[in-house]
Design a protein around this motif. Structure first.
Motif, PDB file in Angstrom:
ATOM      1  N   GLY A 606      36.520-107.980  24.985  1.00 50.64           N
ATOM      2  CA  GLY A 606      35.927-107.663  26.272  1.00 50.64           C
ATOM      3  C   GLY A 606      34.410-107.701  26.150  1.00 50.64           C
ATOM      4  O   GLY A 606      33.822-108.686  25.712  1.00 50.64           O
ATOM      5  N   SER A 607      33.786-106.602  26.510  1.00 51.68           N
ATOM      6  CA  SER A 607      32.320-106.513  26.412  1.00 51.68           C
ATOM      7  C   SER A 607      31.877-105.758  25.164  1.00 51.68           C
ATOM      8  O   SER A 607      30.685-105.530  24.974  1.00 51.68           O
ATOM      9  N   ARG A 608      32.821-105.398  24.317  1.00 53.87           N
ATOM     10  CA  ARG A 608      32.506-104.593  23.143  1.00 53.87           C
ATOM     11  C   ARG A 608      32.349-105.475  21.904  1.00 53.87           C
ATOM     12  O   ARG A 608      33.054-106.467  21.730  1.00 53.87           O
ATOM     13  N   ALA A 609      31.400-105.085  21.036  1.00 52.28           N
ATOM     14  CA  ALA A 609      31.215-105.740  19.735  1.00 52.28           C
ATOM     15  C   ALA A 609      31.710-104.779  18.662  1.00 52.28           C
ATOM     16  O   ALA A 609      31.217-103.654  18.537  1.00 52.28           O
ATOM     17  N   LEU A 610      32.695-105.208  17.877  1.00 45.95           N
ATOM     18  CA  LEU A 610      33.363-104.331  16.921  1.00 45.95           C
ATOM     19  C   LEU A 610      33.327-104.941  15.529  1.00 45.95           C
ATOM     20  O   LEU A 610      33.206-106.157  15.362  1.00 45.95           O
ATOM     21  N   SER A 611      33.474-104.074  14.540  1.00 44.16           N
ATOM     22  CA  SER A 611      33.570-104.544  13.161  1.00 44.16           C
ATOM     23  C   SER A 611      34.989-105.021  12.897  1.00 44.16           C
ATOM     24  O   SER A 611      35.954-104.297  13.171  1.00 44.16           O
ATOM     25  N   PRO A 612      35.150-106.242  12.367  1.00 47.59           N
ATOM     26  CA  PRO A 612      36.517-106.761  12.168  1.00 47.59           C
ATOM     27  C   PRO A 612      37.322-105.976  11.152  1.00 47.59           C
ATOM     28  O   PRO A 612      38.552-106.061  11.143  1.00 47.59           O
ATOM     29  N   GLY A 613      36.673-105.221  10.313  1.00 47.98           N
ATOM     30  CA  GLY A 613      37.406-104.468   9.309  1.00 47.98           C
ATOM     31  C   GLY A 613      37.832-103.092   9.760  1.00 47.98           C
ATOM     32  O   GLY A 613      38.518-102.389   9.021  1.00 47.98           O
ATOM     33  N   ALA A 614      37.427-102.661  10.968  1.00 51.26           N
ATOM     34  CA  ALA A 614      37.769-101.303  11.430  1.00 51.26           C
ATOM     35  C   ALA A 614      37.995-101.315  12.937  1.00 51.26           C
ATOM     36  O   ALA A 614      37.276-100.667  13.697  1.00 51.26           O
ATOM     37  N   LEU A 615      39.011-102.054  13.375  1.00 54.94           N
ATOM     38  CA  LEU A 615      39.314-102.125  14.805  1.00 54.94           C
ATOM     39  C   LEU A 615      40.066-100.867  15.238  1.00 54.94           C
ATOM     40  O   LEU A 615      41.011-100.432  14.564  1.00 54.94           O
ATOM     41  N   PRO A 616      39.693-100.248  16.372  1.00 51.51           N
ATOM     42  CA  PRO A 616      40.421 -99.066  16.869  1.00 51.51           C
ATOM     43  C   PRO A 616      41.865 -99.439  17.240  1.00 51.51           C
ATOM     44  O   PRO A 616      42.168-100.584  17.576  1.00 51.51           O
ATOM     45  N   GLU A 617      42.738 -98.442  17.212  1.00 49.23           N
ATOM     46  CA  GLU A 617      44.154 -98.669  17.494  1.00 49.23           C
ATOM     47  C   GLU A 617      44.393 -99.206  18.897  1.00 49.23           C
ATOM     48  O   GLU A 617      45.223-100.116  19.070  1.00 49.23           O
ATOM     49  N   PRO A 618      43.698 -98.721  19.933  1.00 50.79           N
ATOM     50  CA  PRO A 618      43.908 -99.313  21.268  1.00 50.79           C
ATOM     51  C   PRO A 618      43.583-100.803  21.315  1.00 50.79           C
ATOM     52  O   PRO A 618      44.266-101.566  22.001  1.00 50.79           O
ATOM     53  N   VAL A 619      42.569-101.208  20.574  1.00 51.39           N
ATOM     54  CA  VAL A 619      42.223-102.633  20.539  1.00 51.39           C
ATOM     55  C   VAL A 619      43.324-103.414  19.842  1.00 51.39           C
ATOM     56  O   VAL A 619      43.703-104.508  20.279  1.00 51.39           O
ATOM     57  N   LEU A 620      43.871-102.861  18.752  1.00 45.80           N
ATOM     58  CA  LEU A 620      44.951-103.531  18.036  1.00 45.80           C
ATOM     59  C   LEU A 620      46.183-103.694  18.928  1.00 45.80           C
ATOM     60  O   LEU A 620      46.835-104.749  18.925  1.00 45.80           O
ATOM     61  N   GLN A 621      46.504-102.652  19.690  1.00 41.85           N
ATOM     62  CA  GLN A 621      47.653-102.740  20.601  1.00 41.85           C
ATOM     63  C   GLN A 621      47.416-103.788  21.678  1.00 41.85           C
ATOM     64  O   GLN A 621      48.311-104.579  22.011  1.00 41.85           O
ATOM     65  N   SER A 622      46.210-103.805  22.218  1.00 44.54           N
ATOM     66  CA  SER A 622      45.881-104.796  23.241  1.00 44.54           C
ATOM     67  C   SER A 622      46.008-106.207  22.678  1.00 44.54           C
ATOM     68  O   SER A 622      46.511-107.113  23.347  1.00 44.54           O
ATOM     69  N   CYS A 623      45.561-106.371  21.411  1.00 47.33           N
ATOM     70  CA  CYS A 623      45.654-107.693  20.790  1.00 47.33           C
ATOM     71  C   CYS A 623      47.104-108.094  20.559  1.00 47.33           C
ATOM     72  O   CYS A 623      47.448-109.279  20.659  1.00 47.33           O
ATOM     73  N   ARG A 624      47.953-107.127  20.225  1.00 49.60           N
ATOM     74  CA  ARG A 624      49.364-107.453  20.011  1.00 49.60           C
ATOM     75  C   ARG A 624      49.990-108.005  21.290  1.00 49.60           C
ATOM     76  O   ARG A 624      50.784-108.949  21.249  1.00 49.60           O
ATOM     77  N   TRP A 625      49.646-107.389  22.416  1.00 50.49           N
ATOM     78  CA  TRP A 625      50.171-107.890  23.680  1.00 50.49           C
ATOM     79  C   TRP A 625      49.648-109.290  23.970  1.00 50.49           C
ATOM     80  O   TRP A 625      50.370-110.159  24.451  1.00 50.49           O
ATOM     81  N   GLN A 626      48.378-109.509  23.639  1.00 49.31           N
ATOM     82  CA  GLN A 626      47.776-110.808  23.953  1.00 49.31           C
ATOM     83  C   GLN A 626      48.316-111.922  23.068  1.00 49.31           C
ATOM     84  O   GLN A 626      48.367-113.084  23.474  1.00 49.31           O
TER      85      GLN A 626
END
Length: 674
Positions: A606-626
């Motif tokens: 989205g509009s967030r910049a995150l570290s690839p080695g420490a993704l939050p759990e909500p982001v991981l769940q969103s990615c699983r759906w995608q």
């Protein structure tokens, strides 16, 4: 044998009372919070290190148990006093370091203690807030001294009384004080060879006459004039550092000297034979008035002939960078036949001319970068010009070409920097054949070439034919890749380092596969939206992909030949997709591979910049759906609806069962006539 060896090691290295460490006869008590010298150390200690403790007083009995001591350091202890009898049992002490203490508080008593050291050769009193009168008292009876440092004190003026009786002194360090005047302070130091007065406030050095001195460092002062006594005495001076001052003229050096290094960097120096506006001061003279006591001397020097008293025949290194030099006097280069390194960068040169008379036969490095050069003139005859030149830096000038055939004379050149000049390489495209260009074809010794920021466009032909380039920098040329890389065909066997940074590279169709000798490739600052497939066949050790438009790397990047050979990878400042990071996990597991800027790598969700080695759990769940399988996703979404309809049908059937049966009997139970 093993037992015997182990016992000897225990004797060589063993813990000592007080937390000190003993290695043979060397005792290290650094940083042990000691308030006094321990009295239970080994009696045969020869070297004792007590830096970074809290010893305020060195008492009369402090060293009684260590008669063999010859090296003692007490740096950074806030030491205020050394009692007069402290060294009576250490008559063999040769090296004493007392840096960064508070010896100014009781300097007279400390001086009495030092006077009891007849063998002292090296003394460091740096950082003790000492004035010149205190220094004079402290060293007045140390006739055996060979090396003295009083750096980082508050010395302001030196005269003939400061260093009396130091007849054996070879090295003196006075840097980082407040010295603004020196009056015959070194005349009695007949053996002095190395003198450091850097980082002070000296306005000039006139009447320099220390003939025995070999190295003089007066850098980082405010010196405007350097004048040597006019005589024919032989000076032993080998190194003179006048850098970072305010010199207005070339220094007047001894007529007879052994000078091999002259450092004049960062001054205000110029020559006045020819000025940039076309005028000349050839007949203008300058008079220096030198007053020494009751004696007054007047020295007259023509402005354009500042070298009249200088002998530069043995000079090997001359650094005149960061000055205001518009041009060199006639025959200047002829006076330096032994020169191997000449630095004239960051001046105001508009032209530089070489001829056989100024052949600089020994020169290996010539730096003319960051000037205003529009012309490099070479008067070619039967002789060689720059025959031993290896490094030639012409970057950041206004050159458009080099003299034809210049490289036929520089037979040993290995490094050429033409970056940030508006030059082109021969042969030029047909539409630009009338323009000047630089021809390096056939220069077999050339291994390093920089053409960064030269405005190169659509390279063609074979500009590197007959060369063996190993390092090539083409960065900051926005139109250099308007086609394929066929013009690099002559370098496929030798080229190891290639920089294409900021060259507007956007197409993944550019084929790098022929460059099998490459070990380092820089593709940063471009517009790559995908990983070029041809890179996978290379065996690079370093690859830079920073500042592109990459959203992901191939999943098999760690398995292809590139991934197996890579040791260093730069990936920062790319808009990676947080939901397609399988390649990142593969890189983390690759043996021997280091993502050098791993801490700077981020991915976008989205509009967030995150570290690839420490993704939050909500982001991981969103990615699983995608990233889930669409067929399975549709099945999961349709299944509840189907079940709901089935249940509703069953319930309706059960509720209407009797009515339906009666209706069937009614319609089907009546006999039909034949």
């Amino acid at each position: 044998l093993a037992v015997g060896w182990g016992s000897r090691m225990d004797a060589a290295w063993a813990p000592s009372p007080g937390g000190c460490e003993l290695v043979q006869s060397i005792m290290d008590c650094t940083g042990r919070w000691l308030s006094s010298i321990p009295g239970n150390l080994q009696g045969n200690t020869e070297e004792l290190f007590l830096d970074d403790n809290t010893i305020h007083v060195l008492g009369n009995s402090s060293l009684l148990l260590y008669p063999q001591l010859w090296h003692l350091t007490l740096a950074r202890n806030r030491l205020q006093l050394i009692e007069p009898g402290a060294f009576l049992s250490s008559q063999g002490l040769e090296v004493l370091s007392l840096t960064d203490n508070l010896l100014f508080t009781n300097y007279s008593l400390t001086a009495a203690a030092l006077s009891a050291l007849p063998a002292l050769r090296t003394l460091d009193l740096s950082g003790n807030q000492l004035r010149e009168d205190m220094v004079s008292v402290l060293v007045s009876n140390l006739s055996s001294l060979e090396s003295l440092s009083v750096a980082r004190n508050i010395i302001m003026r030196l005269d003939s009384s400061t260093f009396t009786n130091l007849t054996q002194l070879l090295e003196l360090n006075l840097e980082k004080n407040y010295i603004f005047e020196i009056d015959n302070a070194f005349e009695g130091l007949q053996r002095l060879q190395r003198l450091n007065i850097a980082y002070n406030y000296l306005p000039c050095l006139v009447g320099f006459g220390l003939t025995q001195l070999r190295v003089l460092n007066v850098s980082n002062n405010v010196i405007e004039w350097f004048l040597t006594l006019e005589n024919d005495d032989l000076f032993e001076l080998e190194v003179l550092d006048l850098s970072h001052n305010r010199l207005l003229f070339f220094p007047v050096l001894p007529r007879q000297n052994k000078l091999h290094s002259l450092l004049l960097q960062d001054n205000r120096m110029s020559f006045y034979q020819r000025l940039p506006n076309g005028t000349s001061l050839a007949n203008v003279t300058m008079q220096f008035l030198i007053i020494d006591g009751n004696v007054t001397n007047i020295t007259t020097v023509r402005l354009w002939d500042e070298l009249c008293h200088s002998n530069l025949s043995s000079l090997r290194l001359l650094d005149m960078s960061q000055n205001q030099v518009w041009g060199l006097p006639d025959d200047f280069l002829a006076q330096v036949p032994s020169l191997t390194h000449l630095k004239l960068n960051q001046n105001c040169l508009e032209a530089f001319h070489l001829s056989e008379e100024d052949s600089l036969a020994m020169l290996t490095e010539l730096d003319l970068s960051q000037n205003q050069l529009v012309e490099l003139g070479v008067k070619v005859g039967t002789g060689d010009i720059l025959p031993n030149l290896q490094l030639f830096n012409l970057s950041t000038n206004r050159l458009q070409a080099l003299p034809p055939g210049i490289f036929t004379h520089t037979r040993k050149i290995t490094t050429l920097d033409l970056s940030r000049n508006q030059v082109g390489l021969c042969p030029l495209p047909d539409e630009a054949k009338s323009l000047p260009c630089v021809d390096i074809r056939g220069v077999e010794t050339l291994t390093h070439l920089s053409l960064a920021g030269c405005g190169l466009q659509g390279m063609g032909g074979r500009p590197f034919q007959g060369t063996s380039l190993m390092h090539l920098d083409l960065s900051d040329n926005r139109q250099v890749l308007n086609g394929d890389l066929a013009w690099l065909q002559d370098l496929v066997l030798t080229l190891q380092v290639l920089s294409l940074r900021n060259t507007s590279l956007s197409s993944t169709a550019v084929d790098f596969s022929a460059l099998q000798s490459l070990v380092r490739l820089d593709l940063s600052g471009n517009s790559l939206a995908a990983f070029p497939p041809s890179l996978g066949t290379l065996r690079l050790r370093s690859l830079d992909l920073r500042d592109n438009c990459l959203r992901a790397l191939p999943l098999d990047v760690a398995q292809v030949p590139l991934g197996r050979s890579l040791r260093e990878l730069y990936l920062g400042r790319n808009p990676y997709n947080c939901c397609t990071l399988g390649w990142w996990d593969a890189l983390q597991q690759a043996e021997g591979l280091r993502v050098a800027d791993g801490q700077e790598v981020t991915c976008r969700h989205g509009s967030r910049a995150l570290s690839p080695g420490a993704l939050p759990e909500p982001v991981l769940q969103s990615c699983r759906w995608q990233t889930a399988d669409l067929a399975l996703l549709y099945l999961v979404l349709a299944l509840p609806t189907c079940l709901t309809l089935l249940v509703a049908f069953v319930l309706a059937f059960l509720m209407l069962k009797e009515k339906l049966l009666k209706m069937v009997k009614t319609r089907c139970g009546v006999s039909s006539p034949y």
